[in-house]
Design a protein around this motif. Structure first.
Motif, mmCIF file in Angstrom:
data_model
loop_
_atom_site.group_PDB
_atom_site.id
_atom_site.type_symbol
_atom_site.label_atom_id
_atom_site.label_comp_id
_atom_site.label_asym_id
_atom_site.label_seq_id
_atom_site.Cartn_x
_atom_site.Cartn_y
_atom_site.Cartn_z
ATOM 1 N N THR A 41 0.515 4.965 0.723
ATOM 2 C CA THR A 41 -0.372 6.071 1.469
ATOM 3 C C THR A 41 0.282 7.446 1.601
ATOM 4 O O THR A 41 1.616 7.292 1.818
ATOM 5 N N PHE B 174 -9.212 -1.190 -10.576
ATOM 6 C CA PHE B 174 -9.621 0.049 -9.762
ATOM 7 C C PHE B 174 -10.518 1.090 -10.604
ATOM 8 O O PHE B 174 -10.037 1.655 -11.779
ATOM 9 N N HIS C 187 -14.382 -1.839 -2.577
ATOM 10 C CA HIS C 187 -13.228 -1.492 -1.298
ATOM 11 C C HIS C 187 -13.202 0.045 -1.172
ATOM 12 O O HIS C 187 -13.652 0.823 -2.191
ATOM 13 N N TRP C 188 -12.345 0.549 -0.257
ATOM 14 C CA TRP C 188 -12.052 1.879 0.180
ATOM 15 C C TRP C 188 -10.918 2.162 -0.169
ATOM 16 O O TRP C 188 -9.929 1.368 0.259
ATOM 17 N N ARG C 189 -10.492 3.443 -0.521
ATOM 18 C CA ARG C 189 -9.228 3.902 -0.560
ATOM 19 C C ARG C 189 -9.298 5.108 0.098
ATOM 20 O O ARG C 189 -9.863 6.115 0.059
ATOM 21 N N ASP C 190 -8.067 5.322 0.934
ATOM 22 C CA ASP C 190 -7.947 6.497 1.861
ATOM 23 C C ASP C 190 -7.171 7.614 1.043
ATOM 24 O O ASP C 190 -6.059 7.331 0.423
ATOM 25 N N ASP C 191 -7.897 8.796 0.937
ATOM 26 C CA ASP C 191 -7.530 9.985 0.229
ATOM 27 C C ASP C 191 -7.259 10.958 1.097
ATOM 28 O O ASP C 191 -7.812 11.015 2.216
ATOM 29 N N LYS D 26 -12.415 9.438 1.958
ATOM 30 C CA LYS D 26 -12.527 8.102 1.159
ATOM 31 C C LYS D 26 -12.898 8.049 -0.149
ATOM 32 O O LYS D 26 -13.699 8.792 -0.580
ATOM 33 N N LYS E 16 0.882 -1.291 -0.010
ATOM 34 C CA LYS E 16 0.231 -0.035 -0.038
ATOM 35 C C LYS E 16 0.712 1.217 -0.137
ATOM 36 O O LYS E 16 2.052 1.167 0.771
#
Lengths: 693, 185
Positions: free
Chosen positions: A64, A130, A166-170, A86, A62
């Motif tokens: 981040t 994605f 899914h979730w992606r942190d932004d 998110k 990952k």
């Protein structure tokens, strides 16, 4: 016979056992050999492929980003900060039934089912893993979506419990105060790179490093091991700006710009003792949260990027250089005729003062007196003072794209350049440079380099030391004191009466200059820059405020009329907040009765006669003392306005009993004739009557 | 034929007697080793799964920490937004507050408490108008009202009746004030 038979039988049995044993061993050897061969094949030939497959199954990489550093004001209020958001994305390859998935997603997100289905199908075809479905959602919204999409039949480690989602942190950069101090803070782009203001200049400190995480997951997708590459966290930047002061300065400026229908306006508030900028306002401005609304017109930080001819405010330098050379004293007398000719360039005063003190000459902003003084100072010394005051070089403020202004070397001057520069022409300055010059005088001649960054924090415990600002004694304390006396008189009896404060003494200088027109390649008498720069309290100054209004069209044009009230409004609000004790009582409060118009323009003739043939020395029309009022509202005469004056012990309501009729000042005929037609809209009643007759 | 007595190797029996206990020992040692090995494997497996469990908990806690930090950041952001001057102004305007122009703020003088009636107001008063300005200053605290006795109530009624009647003294005072103003004019 029988033993032989027995023996033979026994031998046969042994042979059978041996044979069988050999067979089994052979089989075992073959089996083991087969396994061995297979193992060799897997471990040697297919080693890499198998390794990657195994790692792929359990390892997860990952990337981040650490949240970008926060920008604070001097009181610890966040001006810019990053918040986590998110992004909901789909891995279409993990979705079995696209249509039903699209139906559920569309229902939750409130979008068209067909669109979602189309996107998912396309993604599945090209094996796209994605596909963002919803961006910039906060935690609350994400939880709601998780709840709505929950499918209990699916076993999944991460939320939402829905196959392939899914979730992606932004991160999102947010500016809580919207447009406030936008030109100071600037903004950063979607990648988190600063594009303007502090965001740009301090990008290295604020930039959030990318962290690589290696997670190992079990068969249920639970993370059981994590390796994080350590990176230095971003730093937080604390500015010298005060949110409260900034807001007040912006409000006052906006009001003035709108009231005068000006093109733009700028205001700077400096603590001259430390060089800290308490407020830096521009109007029009922009909201850094709405990047689409940013245009080249509102993006420019005029205070440091815009160069203009300062006009009469520059007389401070003229008299300052003369005082420094001990050529004059504030109380000294000067003969000031109506006009003066330098190198065939005629400079005139709108209101000749005759023989008067330098204090008076400064108060009424006499061009002739200033020019005569500059001629006594001489080219070289005048230039030296100009440079020492910081003109022609950048102030060093920590903001990008600062300009140093335009100051030509004396070798490149024309015959009348010294005279022109003495009254603030043939020179380009920024509002910050001008403010710094006045701050120097307020600070007893010590020039403190202006700065906007108070500190940079690595963490709560560690503060990165910032070198102290440069301090330099530019003019003597005696010169500064003399100039302060002269500037005080400007506000008391001169052109800057509108800058008088309630309860506080103030000093400053007005400036009204014609603007240089790029198209015409000369100064345009229809376009003005009105400014007022001063400090308060006059005796023991605490703050320096510069206000510049670009191209005011409605109402007055004089710096005292347009910018003076802005100075007053800002100072009156800021000084009590700074716990500065009022130094004036009722008796000491000067009454604003009439406005002395300022001489505008750069004279007639001279080497640049062709350039300024039309732009004659114009006196602005006789004006009444009216505060700037919004359109549609009747102006009030200042003399009749009730004032609350703090007398120290108790506040009293003071009502001036002066005549409410606005007083007019007669205009010389020549001035009226020279005035460009249709350019000045604010004609007084006297002038209108004269025109009718 | 001479019969030879073949001596059976007694040592065999002896050796077997000697070897047997050794074999058992070997077996026991092997068994113990096996047990130790099995126990080792068991403990190793236990350790492995335990570390896995710790790892899972650890990552869960780390995630929780990140979420809390994120939440903290979000709340700080919300606080900053709600405390921004522009937002406060917007809310104040929505609540019905008005923006005041400079110079319209008037603070009451604390030194002079006398209520002065403007001359124009006095002149506007009709002669029969008995409305008077009372000198009562209302404060937040008021003394509790007690039940008034019957006598008092009758007194009050009388007072109320009297108040309905015109009061010649006050009228005369007002008239003199009006005439003074007229003279001044």
């Amino acid at each position: 016979m029988a033993p032989r038979a027995k023996k033979a039988k026994k031998r046969n049995l042994r042979q059978i056992v041996f044979t069988r044993f050999t067979l089994i061993v052979a089989l075992l050897v073959l089996w083991m050999g087969g396994i061995g061969v297979r193992l060799v094949h897997l471990q040697v030939n297919q080693h890499e492929w198998l390794k990657q497959k195994a790692l792929g199954q359990r390892q997860d990489f990952k990337r981040t980003k650490m949240p970008r550093g926060t920008i604070y004001d001097r009181n610890g209020r966040a001006l810019a900060m990053s918040v986590n958001v998110k992004t909901l994305y789909a891995d279409a390859t993990k979705m079995d039934d696209i249509n039903s998935a699209a139906k559920s997603i569309a229902k939750v997100l409130g979008v068209k089912e067909a669109d979602v289905a189309k996107q998912l199908n396309e993604a599945k075809e090209v094996e796209k893993r994605f596909l963002p479905l919803a961006k910039g959602l906060d935690e609350e919204a994400a939880q709601k979506i998780n709840k709505a999409l929950e499918d209990t039949t699916i076993k999944k480690a991460d939320a939402p419990q829905f196959a392939g989602l899914h979730w992606r942190d932004d991160q999102k950069r947010s500016y809580p105060n919207q447009s406030m101090a936008a030109h100071v803070i600037g903004f950063s782009n979607a990648e988190g790179v600063g594009q303007a203001g502090i965001e740009q200049s301090q990008n290295e400190n604020l930039y959030g490093a990318v962290i690589k995480k290696m997670q190992e997951r079990d068969r249920l997708g639970r993370v059981y091991d994590e390796t994080v590459s350590e990176k230095e966290p971003p730093k937080d930047v604390t500015l010298t700006i005060s949110t409260s002061f900034q807001y007040k300065a912006e409000q006052a400026l906006e009001k003035a710009v709108k009231a005068s229908s000006a093109k733009s306006g700028m205001a700077v508030v400096i603590d001259h003792k430390t060089g800290e900028i308490l407020a830096l306002a521009n109007y029009p401005t922009f909201d850094p949260n709405k990047l689409k609304e940013i245009t080249p017109n509102n993006l420019r930080n005029e205070v440091i990027q815009s160069v203009y001819s300062p006009g009469s405010v520059f007389k401070l330098i003229t008299y300052g250089s003369a005082l420094e050379k001990n050529l004059i004293t504030p109380e000294g007398m000067i003969d000031s005729p109506n006009s003066i000719e330098v190198a065939k360039h005629k400079f005139t005063d709108s209101h000749p003062i005759g023989r008067a003190t330098y204090i008076k000459a400064m108060a009424v902003s006499s061009n002739v007196s200033a020019i005569k003084t500059s001629l006594r100072v001489g080219k070289e010394d005048f230039y030296k003072t100009v440079r020492k005051m910081g003109f022609g070089s950048r102030t060093g403020i920590e903001l990008p794209a600062e300009t140093g202004g335009i100051v030509r070397a004396p070798e490149r001057w024309n015959g009348d350049s010294l005279a022109s520069m003495a009254i603030g022409y043939e020179i380009g300055v920024t509002a910050l440079q001008m403010a710094t010059a006045f701050a120097t005088i307020a600070n007893y001649g010590v020039r403190v380099q202006p700065r906007i960054i108070k500190e940079i924090r690595q963490s709560d415990d560690y503060i990165i030391p910032i070198p102290p600002p440069e301090k330099q004694q530019v003019v003597s304390a005696e010169t500064a004191r003399g100039l302060r006396t002269m500037l005080r008189e400007v506000v008391l009896t001169g052109t800057g009466k509108a800058a008088q404060l309630n309860g506080y003494s103030s000093a400053g200088k007005t400036g009204t200059a014609w603007k240089f027109d790029e198209k015409l390649k000369r100064v345009n008498s229809a376009k003005y820059i009105s400014s007022f720069i001063g400090f308060a309290p006059a005796e023991n100054p605490e703050i320096t405020i510069a206000v510049v209004i670009d191209e005011p069209k409605v109402g007055g044009r004089n710096g005292g009329q347009v910018a003076g009230p802005v100075f007053r409004e800002i100072a009156e609000q800021i000084l009590p907040e700074m716990s500065v004790k009022p130094d004036l009582n009722v008796e000491q409060l000067a009454e604003v009765v009439e406005e002395i118009p300022e001489t505008v323009g750069n004279g007639v003739g001279g080497p640049n006669a062709s350039l300024i043939a039309e732009s004659r020395d114009v006196e602005s029309p006789s004006v009444s003392v009216y505060p700037i009022t919004p359109k549609g509202k009747e102006p009030k005469a200042l003399s009749s306005v009730s004032k609350i004056v703090n007398t120290g012990n108790a506040e009293k309501l003071v009502t001036s009993v002066k005549d409410t009729k606005p007083k007019t000042i007669p205009i010389p005929k020549s001035s009226v004739e020279a005035k460009p037609k249709g350019l000045i809209k604010n004609k007084s009643s006297t002038e209108k009557k004269r025109e009718k007759t | 034929m001479r019969e030879r007595s073949i001596r059976r190797p007694q040592a065999r029996t002896v050796s077997s007697a000697e070897v047997n206990p050794l074999t058992w020992r070997y077996l026991i040692v092997m068994l113990i080793c096996g047990c130790v090995l099995a126990a080792g494997f068991f403990f190793a497996a236990r350790q492995h799964f335990s570390s896995m469990e710790y790892g899972i908990n650890n990552s869960r806690l780390r995630k929780q920490l990140e979420d809390l930090e994120s939440e903290n950041r979000r709340l700080r952001h919300l606080r900053e937004v709600s405390m921004s001057p522009g937002e406060i102004k917007k809310i104040a305007l929505n609540l019905g507050f008005r923006e005041i122009e400079r110079g319209t703020v008037m603070t009451a003088s604390t030194t002079d408490m006398k209520v002065k009636t403007a001359p124009a107001l006095i002149a506007a008063k009709q002669p029969g108008d008995n409305t008077k300005t009372t000198g009562v200053i209302r404060t937040a605290y008021q003394t509790p009202v007690t039940e008034a006795p019957a006598v008092r109530s009758s007194n009050n009624e009388r007072a109320a009746k009297q108040s309905k009647k015109p009061q010649p003294v006050n009228m005369a005072r007002e008239r003199t004030e009006i005439t003074t103003i007229a003279k001044l004019r």
